[in-house]
Design a protein around this motif. Structure first.
Motif, PDB file in Angstrom:
ATOM      1  N   VAL A   1     -62.692 -62.747   3.990  1.00 50.04           N
ATOM      2  CA  VAL A   1     -62.736 -62.261   5.745  1.00 50.04           C
ATOM      3  C   VAL A   1     -60.936 -62.613   5.820  1.00 50.04           C
ATOM      4  N   GLN A   2     -60.573 -61.197   6.560  1.00 48.88           N
ATOM      5  CA  GLN A   2     -59.337 -61.632   6.553  1.00 48.88           C
ATOM      6  C   GLN A   2     -59.929 -61.822   8.396  1.00 48.88           C
ATOM      7  N   MET A   3     -58.805 -62.936   8.809  1.00 41.97           N
ATOM      8  CA  MET A   3     -58.953 -63.087   9.743  1.00 41.97           C
ATOM      9  C   MET A   3     -57.847 -64.537  10.293  1.00 41.97           C
ATOM     10  N   ARG A   4     -57.219 -63.788  11.898  1.00 39.06           N
ATOM     11  CA  ARG A   4     -56.272 -65.301  12.223  1.00 39.06           C
ATOM     12  C   ARG A   4     -57.679 -65.864  12.935  1.00 39.06           C
ATOM     13  N   ASP A   5     -57.040 -66.692  13.920  1.00 34.16           N
ATOM     14  CA  ASP A   5     -57.466 -67.522  14.978  1.00 34.16           C
ATOM     15  C   ASP A   5     -58.813 -68.331  14.772  1.00 34.16           C
TER      16      ASP A   5
ATOM     17  N   SER B   1     -60.407 -63.611  15.079  1.00 27.41           N
ATOM     18  CA  SER B   1     -59.349 -62.341  14.927  1.00 27.41           C
ATOM     19  C   SER B   1     -59.501 -61.450  14.609  1.00 27.41           C
ATOM     20  N   THR B   2     -60.311 -60.493  14.193  1.00 25.44           N
ATOM     21  CA  THR B   2     -60.521 -59.358  12.566  1.00 25.44           C
ATOM     22  C   THR B   2     -59.700 -58.055  12.250  1.00 25.44           C
ATOM     23  N   ASP B   3     -59.285 -57.644  13.685  1.00 24.80           N
ATOM     24  CA  ASP B   3     -58.800 -56.140  13.643  1.00 24.80           C
ATOM     25  C   ASP B   3     -57.594 -55.778  12.144  1.00 24.80           C
ATOM     26  N   LYS B   4     -58.221 -54.922  11.371  1.00 23.33           N
ATOM     27  CA  LYS B   4     -57.397 -54.749  10.341  1.00 23.33           C
ATOM     28  C   LYS B   4     -55.620 -54.622  10.651  1.00 23.33           C
ATOM     29  N   ASN B   5     -55.345 -54.025  11.615  1.00 20.66           N
ATOM     30  CA  ASN B   5     -54.047 -53.956  12.404  1.00 20.66           C
ATOM     31  C   ASN B   5     -53.797 -54.587  13.679  1.00 20.66           C
TER      32      ASN B   5
ATOM     33  N   GLY C   1     -52.270 -54.062  17.035  1.00 20.83           N
ATOM     34  CA  GLY C   1     -53.164 -52.308  17.603  1.00 20.83           C
ATOM     35  C   GLY C   1     -53.712 -52.666  18.418  1.00 20.83           C
ATOM     36  N   LYS C   2     -54.695 -51.018  18.352  1.00 24.02           N
ATOM     37  CA  LYS C   2     -55.717 -50.794  18.685  1.00 24.02           C
ATOM     38  C   LYS C   2     -57.269 -51.909  18.109  1.00 24.02           C
ATOM     39  N   GLY C   3     -58.112 -52.781  19.849  1.00 24.69           N
ATOM     40  CA  GLY C   3     -58.689 -53.268  19.507  1.00 24.69           C
ATOM     41  C   GLY C   3     -60.249 -52.778  19.352  1.00 24.69           C
ATOM     42  N   THR C   4     -61.353 -53.603  18.319  1.00 22.80           N
ATOM     43  CA  THR C   4     -62.433 -52.774  18.526  1.00 22.80           C
ATOM     44  C   THR C   4     -63.588 -53.911  18.909  1.00 22.80           C
ATOM     45  N   GLY C   5     -63.167 -54.495  19.533  1.00 25.65           N
ATOM     46  CA  GLY C   5     -64.344 -55.426  19.421  1.00 25.65           C
ATOM     47  C   GLY C   5     -64.086 -57.245  18.665  1.00 25.65           C
ATOM     48  N   PHE C   6     -65.133 -58.055  18.699  1.00 29.18           N
ATOM     49  CA  PHE C   6     -65.317 -59.399  17.648  1.00 29.18           C
ATOM     50  C   PHE C   6     -66.475 -59.125  16.806  1.00 29.18           C
TER      51      PHE C   6
END
Length: 297
Positions: A7-11, A28-32, A35-40
């Motif tokens: 799992v790539q994850m911050r926070d 927080s799991t967006d790859k970038n 940048g642009k947010g996709t959701g949670f």
């Protein structure tokens, strides 16, 4: 120490569902992430090593007030519902702040609950966390960002009982430079003054009744996790600071939770570099308000 390599994850934030015997992992799991947010999303596990997911819990519609910097979702149970506190970059002003989403289920869907952000409109703010005080009143503890004030601050604000808005002006609890362990840096583009970071506050009531705050900063440009202590047992402090960080090995934005067997754990992300960040889980022991890693944890 357990590291979830999948799992790539911050926070990271863990909600322990004791009735169902499950763990719900948000972050927080967006790859970038910048940048642009996709959701949670949420991951679900019966232990802290094996996770199923991700399952989407929030996706913005076209009228949502943010498109970027979807950060640091925390989920708290309050009066029979689940409330997500999360950071967003606003479309109209370009400022960041914390908003509240709501759901009747830990798996969502979460929908906007507050009318936009509940941090001040003209501030760069982030990482709001819910605290219920000794009188049962809700507060949000959050960061006033270094990008605006230079010396990052931890602030608190009283919320309405329905968690939809702030009902008082925020109070500054302390600045990062007041603690002995963070070090300053100079940013080439933001400003040239000395800067100190505050990041990811989390409030924890220790076994001895002491009110602790976890928060992150940097030591010689390495991400680190520290602890401060309220001398009054109240969120308004005053706050004093531990001499040394709790974790100084390129990890932070942590929180504490007791697992299904009652053991205390610290979770945070490490390393602090995209795309390498992962949630890690460290078993802790607590003695008279002093937290340390269990030797076998």
């Amino acid at each position: 120490m357990k590291i979830n390599k999948e799992v790539q994850m911050r926070d990271p934030f863990v909600f322990v569902d004791r009735e169902q015997g499950k763990y719900y992992l948000f972050g927080s799991t967006d790859k970038n992430i910048w940048g642009k947010g996709t959701g949670f999303d949420v991951w679900i596990g019966n232990d802290l090593e094996h996770w199923e997911g991700p399952y989407p819990v929030f996706r913005p519609d076209i009228e949502f007030f943010s498109e970027e910097n979807f950060w640091a979702p925390e989920v708290h149970e309050y009066k029979g519902s689940y409330y997500m506190f999360a950071t967003f970059l606003l479309k109209d002003s370009g400022k960041r702040g914390t908003a509240v989403l709501k759901s009747d289920s830990l798996t969502g869907p979460f929908h906007p609950h507050s009318d936009g952000i509940i941090t001040p409109d003209d501030w760069f703010s982030l990482d709001g966390t819910l605290h219920i005080d000794e009188d049962g009143k809700p507060w949000m503890v959050f960061c006033h960002e270094w990008v605006q004030v230079g010396d990052g601050q931890i602030c608190a604000v009283r919320l309405s009982d329905d968690l939809k808005e702030a009902v008082e002006e925020p109070v500054t609890l302390f600045a990062a430079s007041e603690a002995p362990w963070p070090t300053s840096f100079q940013h080439k583009t933001r400003n040239t003054r000395e800067n100190y970071v505050t990041d990811g506050p989390y409030i924890y009531r220790a076994e001895d009744g002491e009110l602790l705050m976890l928060w992150a900063s940097f030591v010689d440009n390495v991400y680190a996790q520290g602890i401060s202590r309220s001398t009054t047992g109240k969120v308004t402090g005053p706050w004093i600071h531990d001499e040394k960080p709790l974790f100084a090995s390129d990890g932070g934005h942590g929180m504490l939770f007791h697992d299904l067997e009652g053991r205390l754990h610290l979770t945070l992300h490490s390393p602090n570099k995209t795309p390498d960040e992962r949630p890690i889980f460290i078993e802790m022991e607590e003695n008279d308000g002093v937290l340390r890693r269990r030797e076998d944890g």
